[in-house]
Structure formats: C-alpha cells, structure tokens
Motif scaffolding. Sequence first.
Motif, PDB file in Angstrom:
ATOM      1  N   ALA A  73      37.413  35.043  43.152  1.00 41.13           N
ATOM      2  CA  ALA A  73      37.964  35.462  44.451  1.00 41.13           C
ATOM      3  C   ALA A  73      36.874  35.515  45.509  1.00 41.13           C
ATOM      4  N   GLY A  74      35.937  34.572  45.432  1.00 38.85           N
ATOM      5  CA  GLY A  74      34.879  34.500  46.441  1.00 38.85           C
ATOM      6  C   GLY A  74      35.367  33.766  47.677  1.00 38.85           C
ATOM      7  N   VAL A  75      34.427  33.161  48.385  1.00 38.31           N
ATOM      8  CA  VAL A  75      34.736  32.447  49.628  1.00 38.31           C
ATOM      9  C   VAL A  75      35.869  31.440  49.389  1.00 38.31           C
ATOM     10  N   MET A  76      35.714  30.594  48.377  1.00 38.97           N
ATOM     11  CA  MET A  76      36.687  29.512  48.177  1.00 38.97           C
ATOM     12  C   MET A  76      37.963  29.997  47.509  1.00 38.97           C
ATOM     13  N   GLY A  77      37.829  30.810  46.455  1.00 36.35           N
ATOM     14  CA  GLY A  77      39.018  31.279  45.732  1.00 36.35           C
ATOM     15  C   GLY A  77      39.969  32.023  46.648  1.00 36.35           C
ATOM     16  N   LEU A 134      29.237  27.785  32.566  1.00 35.33           N
ATOM     17  CA  LEU A 134      30.297  28.768  32.865  1.00 35.33           C
ATOM     18  C   LEU A 134      31.649  28.063  33.001  1.00 35.33           C
ATOM     19  N   LYS A 135      31.672  26.946  33.721  1.00 37.89           N
ATOM     20  CA  LYS A 135      32.935  26.237  33.960  1.00 37.89           C
ATOM     21  C   LYS A 135      33.440  25.570  32.673  1.00 37.89           C
ATOM     22  N   GLN A 136      32.515  25.029  31.867  1.00 38.19           N
ATOM     23  CA  GLN A 136      32.931  24.408  30.592  1.00 38.19           C
ATOM     24  C   GLN A 136      33.601  25.445  29.694  1.00 38.19           C
ATOM     25  N   SER A 168      39.427  22.146  38.751  1.00 32.79           N
ATOM     26  CA  SER A 168      38.180  22.775  39.170  1.00 32.79           C
ATOM     27  C   SER A 168      37.918  22.463  40.640  1.00 32.79           C
ATOM     28  N   ASN A 169      37.429  23.476  41.343  1.00 31.20           N
ATOM     29  CA  ASN A 169      37.065  23.281  42.755  1.00 31.20           C
ATOM     30  C   ASN A 169      35.564  23.020  42.896  1.00 31.20           C
ATOM     31  N   THR A 170      34.940  22.528  41.841  1.00 31.34           N
ATOM     32  CA  THR A 170      33.500  22.245  41.939  1.00 31.34           C
ATOM     33  C   THR A 170      33.209  21.338  43.127  1.00 31.34           C
ATOM     34  N   SER A 171      32.037  21.529  43.755  1.00 28.56           N
ATOM     35  CA  SER A 171      31.717  20.644  44.873  1.00 28.56           C
ATOM     36  C   SER A 171      30.810  19.499  44.456  1.00 28.56           C
ATOM     37  N   SER A 172      30.324  19.497  43.208  1.00 32.55           N
ATOM     38  CA  SER A 172      29.454  18.378  42.823  1.00 32.55           C
ATOM     39  C   SER A 172      29.446  18.055  41.333  1.00 32.55           C
ATOM     40  N   HIS A 208      38.899  19.315  45.040  1.00 35.22           N
ATOM     41  CA  HIS A 208      37.806  19.823  45.863  1.00 35.22           C
ATOM     42  C   HIS A 208      38.333  20.190  47.249  1.00 35.22           C
ATOM     43  N   PHE A 209      38.429  21.500  47.483  1.00 38.06           N
ATOM     44  CA  PHE A 209      38.843  22.026  48.791  1.00 38.06           C
ATOM     45  C   PHE A 209      37.582  22.199  49.642  1.00 38.06           C
ATOM     46  N   PHE A 210      37.774  22.341  50.928  1.00 40.93           N
ATOM     47  CA  PHE A 210      36.636  22.537  51.831  1.00 40.93           C
ATOM     48  C   PHE A 210      36.759  23.896  52.525  1.00 40.93           C
ATOM     49  N   GLU A 224      40.130  26.774  39.200  1.00 40.59           N
ATOM     50  CA  GLU A 224      38.969  27.658  39.054  1.00 40.59           C
ATOM     51  C   GLU A 224      38.023  27.482  40.233  1.00 40.59           C
ATOM     52  N   ALA A 225      37.537  28.633  40.742  1.00 37.86           N
ATOM     53  CA  ALA A 225      36.560  28.611  41.839  1.00 37.86           C
ATOM     54  C   ALA A 225      35.472  29.648  41.548  1.00 37.86           C
ATOM     55  N   VAL A 226      34.967  29.612  40.286  1.00 36.17           N
ATOM     56  CA  VAL A 226      33.870  30.525  39.936  1.00 36.17           C
ATOM     57  C   VAL A 226      32.550  29.859  40.351  1.00 36.17           C
ATOM     58  N   TYR A 227      31.420  30.522  40.057  1.00 37.62           N
ATOM     59  CA  TYR A 227      30.120  29.987  40.480  1.00 37.62           C
ATOM     60  C   TYR A 227      29.913  28.541  40.021  1.00 37.62           C
ATOM     61  N   GLU A 228      29.102  27.817  40.784  1.00 41.24           N
ATOM     62  CA  GLU A 228      28.813  26.407  40.475  1.00 41.24           C
ATOM     63  C   GLU A 228      27.834  26.334  39.296  1.00 41.24           C
ATOM     64  N   ASP A 229      28.352  26.506  38.092  1.00 43.92           N
ATOM     65  CA  ASP A 229      27.505  26.557  36.900  1.00 43.92           C
ATOM     66  C   ASP A 229      28.239  25.813  35.789  1.00 43.92           C
ATOM     67  N   VAL A 241      42.347  35.970  40.396  1.00 43.33           N
ATOM     68  CA  VAL A 241      41.577  36.679  39.354  1.00 43.33           C
ATOM     69  C   VAL A 241      40.106  36.747  39.704  1.00 43.33           C
ATOM     70  N   ASP A 242      39.486  37.878  39.416  1.00 38.77           N
ATOM     71  CA  ASP A 242      38.023  37.954  39.471  1.00 38.77           C
ATOM     72  C   ASP A 242      37.584  38.980  38.430  1.00 38.77           C
ATOM     73  N   ILE A 243      36.322  38.821  37.983  1.00 38.10           N
ATOM     74  CA  ILE A 243      35.808  39.808  37.026  1.00 38.10           C
ATOM     75  C   ILE A 243      35.458  41.110  37.750  1.00 38.10           C
TER      76      ILE A 243
HETATM   77  N1  LIG Z   1      31.378  27.726  49.546  1.00 40.23           N
HETATM   78  C1  LIG Z   1      31.742  26.491  49.864  1.00 40.23           C
HETATM   79  O1  LIG Z   1      31.604  26.022  51.026  1.00 40.23           O
HETATM   80  C2  LIG Z   1      32.362  25.587  48.822  1.00 40.23           C
HETATM   81  C3  LIG Z   1      33.112  24.469  49.247  1.00 40.23           C
HETATM   82  C4  LIG Z   1      33.757  23.681  48.292  1.00 40.23           C
HETATM   83  C5  LIG Z   1      33.628  24.000  46.946  1.00 40.23           C
HETATM   84  N2  LIG Z   1      32.864  25.076  46.550  1.00 40.23           N
HETATM   85  C6  LIG Z   1      32.811  25.384  45.112  1.00 40.23           C
HETATM   86  O2  LIG Z   1      33.711  26.458  44.851  1.00 40.23           O
HETATM   87  C7  LIG Z   1      33.213  27.262  43.764  1.00 40.23           C
HETATM   88  C8  LIG Z   1      33.111  28.706  44.232  1.00 40.23           C
HETATM   89  O3  LIG Z   1      32.239  28.784  45.340  1.00 40.23           O
HETATM   90  P1  LIG Z   1      32.228  30.051  46.322  1.00 40.23           P
HETATM   91  O4  LIG Z   1      31.370  29.683  47.470  1.00 40.23           O
HETATM   92  O5  LIG Z   1      33.621  30.535  46.546  1.00 40.23           O
HETATM   93  O6  LIG Z   1      31.454  31.109  45.392  1.00 40.23           O
HETATM   94  P2  LIG Z   1      31.399  32.697  45.515  1.00 40.23           P
HETATM   95  O7  LIG Z   1      30.081  33.105  44.943  1.00 40.23           O
HETATM   96  O8  LIG Z   1      31.766  33.137  46.899  1.00 40.23           O
HETATM   97  O9  LIG Z   1      32.579  33.192  44.528  1.00 40.23           O
HETATM   98  C9  LIG Z   1      32.569  33.021  43.154  1.00 40.23           C
HETATM   99  C10 LIG Z   1      33.435  34.131  42.555  1.00 40.23           C
HETATM  100  O10 LIG Z   1      33.652  33.848  41.176  1.00 40.23           O
HETATM  101  C11 LIG Z   1      33.706  35.094  40.487  1.00 40.23           C
HETATM  102  N3  LIG Z   1      33.489  34.828  39.080  1.00 40.23           N
HETATM  103  C12 LIG Z   1      32.348  34.423  38.465  1.00 40.23           C
HETATM  104  N4  LIG Z   1      32.575  34.261  37.149  1.00 40.23           N
HETATM  105  C13 LIG Z   1      33.876  34.543  36.935  1.00 40.23           C
HETATM  106  C14 LIG Z   1      34.720  34.536  35.785  1.00 40.23           C
HETATM  107  N5  LIG Z   1      34.262  34.211  34.586  1.00 40.23           N
HETATM  108  N6  LIG Z   1      36.027  34.885  35.932  1.00 40.23           N
HETATM  109  C15 LIG Z   1      36.521  35.235  37.156  1.00 40.23           C
HETATM  110  N7  LIG Z   1      35.759  35.250  38.279  1.00 40.23           N
HETATM  111  C16 LIG Z   1      34.460  34.911  38.160  1.00 40.23           C
HETATM  112  C17 LIG Z   1      32.622  35.926  41.153  1.00 40.23           C
HETATM  113  O11 LIG Z   1      32.781  37.323  40.921  1.00 40.23           O
HETATM  114  C18 LIG Z   1      32.798  35.529  42.630  1.00 40.23           C
HETATM  115  O12 LIG Z   1      33.692  36.414  43.295  1.00 40.23           O
HETATM  116  C19 LIG Z   1      31.888  26.618  43.346  1.00 40.23           C
HETATM  117  O13 LIG Z   1      32.121  25.753  42.281  1.00 40.23           O
HETATM  118  C20 LIG Z   1      31.462  25.867  44.598  1.00 40.23           C
HETATM  119  O14 LIG Z   1      30.618  24.777  44.321  1.00 40.23           O
HETATM  120  C21 LIG Z   1      32.253  25.886  47.459  1.00 40.23           C
END
Ligand SMILES: NC(=O)c1ccc[n+]([C@@H]2O[C@H](COP(=O)([O-])OP(=O)(O)OC[C@H]3O[C@@H](n4cnc5c(N)ncnc54)[C@H](O)[C@@H]3O)[C@@H](O)[C@H]2O)c1
Length: 283
Positions: A11-15, A98-100, A118-122, A142-144, A90-95, A32-34
């Motif tokens: 539930a970060g920026v993208m989620g 973790l995503k696998q 997956s919403n991964t950006s790369s 991939h959303f923006f 899924e929009a969790v950290y770019e790792d 969902v978020d942890i």
């Molecule tokens: N920020 C951008 O401009 C952008 C644009 C397009 C794509 N993306 C991609 O979107 C994804 C998320 O980026 P973001 O900027 O929103 O990150 P972010 O750090 O703002 O949010 C990530 C969220 O994931 C949660 N999280 C981590 N592990 C989790 C788990 N196991 N279960 C549930 N929640 C979990 C964290 O608590 C955090 O709230 C990344 O893969 C990123 O590459 C980002």
Amino acid sequence: MEIKNVCVIGAGVMGSGIAQLAATHGYHVNLVDINEGLLKKAKVSIDKNLNRFFVSKNKISSEEAENILNRIRLITNRDEAIKGVQMVVEAVYEDMALKQQLLSDLDEKCDKEVILASNTSSLSITDMAMKSKSRERIVGIHFFNPAPVMKLIELIKGKNTSDEIMDRAKKFSESLNKTVVTVNDSPGFITTRLIYVLCNEAINMKQEGIASTEDIDTAVKLAFNFPMGPLELSDLVGNDIYLHIGEYLSEKLGQYYQPSPLLIEMVKDNQIGRKTKKGFYNY
Ligand SMILES: NC(=O)c1ccc[n+]([C@@H]2O[C@H](COP(=O)([O-])OP(=O)(O)OC[C@H]3O[C@@H](n4cnc5c(N)ncnc54)[C@H](O)[C@@H]3O)[C@@H](O)[C@H]2O)c1
C-alpha cells in the motif's frame, strides 16, 4: 472469468494509486500491507487525492468519492485478502527475491484462474515467475505514478505467460481507461530502459562538466518539449532508484548501461534527491 474483485499487495505510492484507480472503475479492492499504519495512511491519501483532483474539479461527486473509498478494504492478512478475487496486483518493494517468494505463495493459494500481476518497473517477469508452478498466469502490468492519472500501462509478457492471460490482462487494463502497450519481457521494458539511459547520460555530461545542471535540464525541456529535465527527474524519482535500475540493466544487458560514476558517488553521499533534500538541486 469476469474480474470483479482485485487484491493489491503493498500500500505504498503505487499500491494505493492502483487501488484508487481500480475502485474508481467499479472494482472491489482488497488492499494489503504488512504495516497497518501504512495501510491507514494509504486510505487517508486516497481520500485526499479523490477530493483534491476529482471532486474539487467537478470530475466526480462527493458521493461517488465516498463509494470509491467504500470499495477499498484494508487488510493485513494476505490469505484473507485473496479470497474471492480474480486478479492480484503486487506492488511491494522492487526486490526480485521478495517478489519471487510472494508470487510463488500466491500461486500456491489462489484459484487457477486468478491472474497474478506484478507492477515491477524493471525486473524480468520470466525470472520473477521462476519459483511458481503456474507460470503462464504471471504477467507484468506496469502502471505509472500517479496511477489514477497517467494514461499508459505497459503490459509485459513473460516467456511463459499465456496468450489468454495477456488478453485478460489487456481487457482489465483497458477497463481502467488506459492505453496499453505490449512488451516481450526484457529488463526495464520500454519506458524504464529509455528514461534510465537519458538520465544516466545527462549525469555523465554533468560529470564531464560540459554544461551546468540547469542548462542540461533546460536544453532537454525546450529542445524536446519534455515537461522536466533529466536531472530534476532523477532527483524526483530518487537517484538511488536510478542507481538500482542501472546496476540491474548493466548486469542483464551489458556495460553500456553502467551507472555513471557521479551517480554512484552521489548515492554514497546520501544525495538521493528530493527525499534527502539534496541531489542535483537543493530542496
Ligand atoms: N514509485 C514509482 O514511481 C513506481 C512506478 C512504477 C512502478 N513502480 C514499482 O512499484 C512497486 C512498488 O513501488 P512503490 O514506489 O509503491 O514502493 P513503496 O516503498 O512506496 O511501497 C511498497 C509497499 O510494499 C509494502 N510491502 C513490502 N513487503 C510486503 C509484503 N510482503 N506484503 C505486503 N506489503 C509489503 C511496504 O510496507 C510498502 O508499503 C515496485 O516494484 C516499483 O518498482 C514504482
């Protein structure tokens, strides 16, 4: 299988943006978020965004905004959140690890018809699906940022993604009123690879001293009609994020993508950009 209920993980920026967007288009969303605090923060920011950019501009009524909010359910228990959904994004950290792991857990627990996106950006969608059994249902959407506003979705077909899942993911993306481009899985897809090269080359120019930060940005803005220069963009996205992308692209695609030495130095020195109030500009 018609998509009505969507689970968004992270539930970060993208989620939070993706949840807002899907709920705006009538989907019921389990977000969902942890971290429970972050979930609450996400809902407050969705509420603010709806009011600031849609209600106050008479694009939707305040009643509609309330209905959108009511379609978003906040949950910390992922197993509960995937019940009854037809699509998971899924929009969790770019790792990658973790995503696998997350996708393989989802693959074990979700019904076979559920799309796993997956919403991964790369990161490579093919590699991301490696630990899962039903790899054909794993796709990149991939959303923006900000997701409710930006017009594009990049749809990424992993080596094992089926045509049927691509079709269904495309229909879903179009139902969100986005223009969809399709890409065969390749690190950075179209958009991240191109923008990284532009920004990294601008950083190389800055290091070579061929022009000032301001002049590099002004040249790009006015010559190409770009809304932002590459150095201010790098500060906005985060220099650490571009470094991470550069390391990944150079590992996968070759030396040409090597991050600029100046970028590496700046990140070491915590000059991340807007986040640390210091980057190519001071904030
Ligand atoms: N920020 C951008 O401009 C952008 C644009 C397009 C794509 N993306 C991609 O979107 C994804 C998320 O980026 P973001 O900027 O929103 O990150 P972010 O750090 O703002 O949010 C990530 C969220 O994931 C949660 N999280 C981590 N592990 C989790 C788990 N196991 N279960 C549930 N929640 C979990 C964290 O608590 C955090 O709230 C990344 O893969 C990123 O590459 C980002």
